[in-house]
Design a protein around this motif. Structure first.
Motif, short mmCIF file in Angstrom:
data_model
loop_
_atom_site.label_atom_id
_atom_site.label_comp_id
_atom_site.label_asym_id
_atom_site.label_seq_id
_atom_site.Cartn_x
_atom_site.Cartn_y
_atom_site.Cartn_z
N ALA A 8 3.47 0.51 5.59
CA ALA A 8 3.89 -0.63 4.78
C ALA A 8 4.52 -0.32 3.47
CB ALA A 8 2.61 -1.57 4.65
N ASP A 9 3.84 0.87 2.92
CA ASP A 9 4.25 1.22 1.62
C ASP A 9 5.48 1.75 1.51
OD1 ASP A 9 1.56 0.53 0.44
OD2 ASP A 9 0.75 2.74 0.70
N GLN A 10 6.14 2.59 2.58
CA GLN A 10 7.46 3.11 2.67
C GLN A 10 8.48 1.94 2.77
OE1 GLN A 10 8.52 6.07 2.68
NE2 GLN A 10 10.53 5.94 3.42
N ALA A 11 8.12 0.69 3.52
CA ALA A 11 8.81 -0.28 3.81
C ALA A 11 9.26 -0.95 2.56
CB ALA A 11 8.31 -1.33 4.91
N ARG A 12 8.09 -1.05 1.56
CA ARG A 12 8.38 -1.58 0.28
C ARG A 12 9.02 -0.75 -0.72
NH1 ARG A 12 2.56 -3.34 1.28
NH2 ARG A 12 2.65 -5.68 1.48
N ARG A 13 8.83 0.44 -0.48
CA ARG A 13 9.59 1.35 -1.40
C ARG A 13 11.16 1.24 -0.98
NH1 ARG A 13 5.72 4.97 -0.85
NH2 ARG A 13 6.37 5.77 1.09
#
Length: 87
Positions: free
Chosen positions: A66-71
């Motif tokens: 999820a963090d990677q997708a937001r980045r």
């Protein structure tokens, strides 16, 4: 994140603009590329009905995915903004 640094995850959500994304669902994707493509297509068909998208990211955990997708959404938004303001 390169494939050798994590497992594939499907991240389903809706881009809110400005690099913000509302993530609705994260699940580990199948390791087999053919099976992954089939499941991705199923998720994509459902996502299109709600004007959302499905991305495959490589991460160590669902939260990291999820963090990677937001980045990635922020980076894409920043790149688009730069291209529009400085052609």
């Amino acid at each position: 994140m390169p494939e050798d640094q994590g497992r594939p995850y499907f991240v389903v959500g809706q881009w809110q603009g400005g690099g913000d994304v509302d993530i609705w669902h994260v699940e580990e994707a199948p390791a087999d590329p053919g099976e992954r493509a089939d499941v991705h297509e199923q998720h994509q068909d459902a996502a299109e009905e709600t004007f959302s998208s499905v991305n495959v990211v490589y991460a160590a955990s669902p939260q990291a995915a999820a963090d990677q997708a937001r980045r990635e959404a922020r980076e894409t938004s920043d790149r688009i903004h730069r291209e529009l303001t400085h052609p």
